[in-house]
Design an enzyme around this catalytic site. Structure first.
Site, short mmCIF file in Angstrom:
data_model
loop_
_atom_site.label_atom_id
_atom_site.label_comp_id
_atom_site.label_asym_id
_atom_site.label_seq_id
_atom_site.Cartn_x
_atom_site.Cartn_y
_atom_site.Cartn_z
N ALA A 1 -121.57 -12.03 116.54
CA ALA A 1 -120.65 -11.58 117.58
C ALA A 1 -121.43 -11.39 118.87
O ALA A 1 -122.53 -10.83 118.88
CB ALA A 1 -119.95 -10.30 117.17
N GLY B 1 -133.65 -11.64 117.14
CA GLY B 1 -134.58 -12.72 116.86
C GLY B 1 -135.68 -12.32 115.90
O GLY B 1 -135.50 -11.47 115.03
N GLY C 1 -132.56 -12.58 113.05
CA GLY C 1 -133.78 -13.35 112.87
C GLY C 1 -133.62 -14.70 112.21
O GLY C 1 -134.59 -15.26 111.71
N CYS D 1 -122.77 -0.83 119.02
CA CYS D 1 -123.22 -1.34 120.31
C CYS D 1 -124.22 -0.36 120.94
O CYS D 1 -123.88 0.80 121.16
CB CYS D 1 -122.06 -1.56 121.27
SG CYS D 1 -122.66 -2.01 122.92
N LYS E 1 -116.28 -12.41 120.70
CA LYS E 1 -117.00 -11.34 121.39
C LYS E 1 -116.33 -9.99 121.14
O LYS E 1 -115.11 -9.88 121.18
CB LYS E 1 -117.01 -11.64 122.90
CG LYS E 1 -117.57 -10.51 123.78
CD LYS E 1 -119.05 -10.26 123.56
CE LYS E 1 -119.55 -9.04 124.36
NZ LYS E 1 -120.96 -8.71 124.03
O1 DOR Z 1 -126.71 -6.25 121.25
C1 DOR Z 1 -125.53 -6.02 121.50
N1 DOR Z 1 -125.02 -6.33 122.72
N2 DOR Z 1 -124.73 -5.46 120.57
C2 DOR Z 1 -123.45 -5.10 120.81
O2 DOR Z 1 -122.79 -4.58 119.94
C3 DOR Z 1 -122.87 -5.32 122.13
C4 DOR Z 1 -123.62 -6.27 122.99
C5 DOR Z 1 -123.34 -5.95 124.44
O3 DOR Z 1 -122.31 -6.44 124.94
O4 DOR Z 1 -124.08 -5.20 125.05
#
Ligand code: DOR
Length: 310
Positions: free
Chosen positions: A21, A221, A249, A129, A45
């Site tokens: 995602a 990664g 990764g 997030c 997304k």
């Molecule tokens: O690494 C991430 N970036 N994980 C998330 O759940 C959201 C995303 C973001 O939009 O910042």
């Protein structure tokens, strides 16, 4: 059906690979590229009720062993992704939902439920997030996480998944797993989101790599493969009635095979997809078929979860 065909919650997929995602899944153009790629399924997304611009750029950077991002949930808003699900045909579709509050998550879950029942799309609830300033990761607060899952499952009587942050302590694996095992609608766990709040520094310029949060952001990664594998296997062992989706990764069949050995039913590709583009799915599928043949395996189930210990 080829050797890579497998099923996930009753849906047949041509292979276990999909995007993580956030990667290549925000705009209609992104989603069209995924839909026409070789991936076995796809995910949108993470969305919020309202559209969001996200954090200031640069907000993603390639790093020596992977990536760092602080996107801040830029997305076209729940209605767009819901409508995409209504119109989508073909491969299995996951809809990632990441409300800015419990009420937002409950509202989106309620609205998505009839679409999920009608079309077969599956919700992945993102509780991890790391990038919205002032919003702690729900997955690291077990009391709040239980409340979110109780509230969402009270309005959502279909199977859904939860996107988790990486955990680093055995006690935390135990406590988190106990919560998921209380909630029958939690059908799968996606392990893991980015490893939160790393800091990548360039020595030449003596500067951070991304602009938001003074350079702090989620790592993806190569940095995170062993952490991702540990989380997949920890929840595979503790949640025998749930499925696990691996993320972290994966650049080639080798890492994907490790995730499946550790217990993953599907494998998401994030940083490597961002770097290589959607052709990566054809490469990984081809490599994976060769690896299975070399090992003498005919189906994914021949080795899924069969990691050996000493
Ligand atoms: O690494 C991430 N970036 N994980 C998330 O759940 C959201 C995303 C973001 O939009 O910042």
């Amino acid at each position: 059906a080829g050797a890579l065909t497998t099923t996930f919650l009753g849906h047949q997929v041509s292979n276990p690979f999909l995007n993580a995602a956030g990667v290549l899944c925000r705009t209609p153009e992104d989603l069209l590229q995924l839909a026409s790629s070789v991936s076995g399924s796809m995910i949108t997304k993470s969305c919020t009720v309202e559209p969001r611009e996200g954090n200031p750029e640069p907000r993603y950077a390639a790093a020596p062993y992977g990536s760092i991002n602080s996107m801040g949930l830029p997305n076209l808003g729940f209605e767009f992704y819901k409508q995409f699900a209504v119109e989508h045909r073909g491969k299995l579709l996951f809809i990632s939902v990441s409300g800015m509050s419990m009420d937002e998550n409950v509202k989106m879950a309620k609205d998505l439920l009839p679409v999920a029942k009608e079309t077969g799309c599956i919700m992945e609830l993102n509780l991890s997030c790391p990038n919205v300033p002032g919003k702690p990761q729900v997955g690291y607060d077990f009391t709040t996480m239980r409340e979110y899952l109780q509230r969402v499952s009270s309005v959502y009587d279909a199977p859904f998944g939860v996107k988790l942050p990486p955990y680093f302590d055995i006690a935390h694996f135990d406590q988190a797993a106990a919560i998921f095992n209380e909630i029958p609608q939690v059908a799968f766990l996606t392990c893991v989101n980015s490893l939160g709040n790393g800091l990548v520094i360039d020595v030449d310029t003596e500067t951070v790599a991304i602009k938001p949060k003074d350079g702090f952001g989620g790592l993806g990664g190569r940095y995170i493969l062993p952490t991702a594998l540990a989380n997949v296997n920890a929840f595979y062992r503790r949640c025998p009635t749930k499925l696990v989706v691996g993320c972290g990764g994966v650049y080639s069949a080798n890492e994907a095979f490790q995730h499946i050995l550790a217990g993953a039913s599907l494998v998401q590709v994030g940083t490597a997809l961002h770097e290589e583009g959607p052709q990566i799915f054809q490469r990984v599928v081809d490599e994976f078929a060769l690896l299975m043949r070399a090992k003498g395996y005919n189906t994914i189930d021949d080795f899924k979860g069969k990691l050996k210990t000493l």
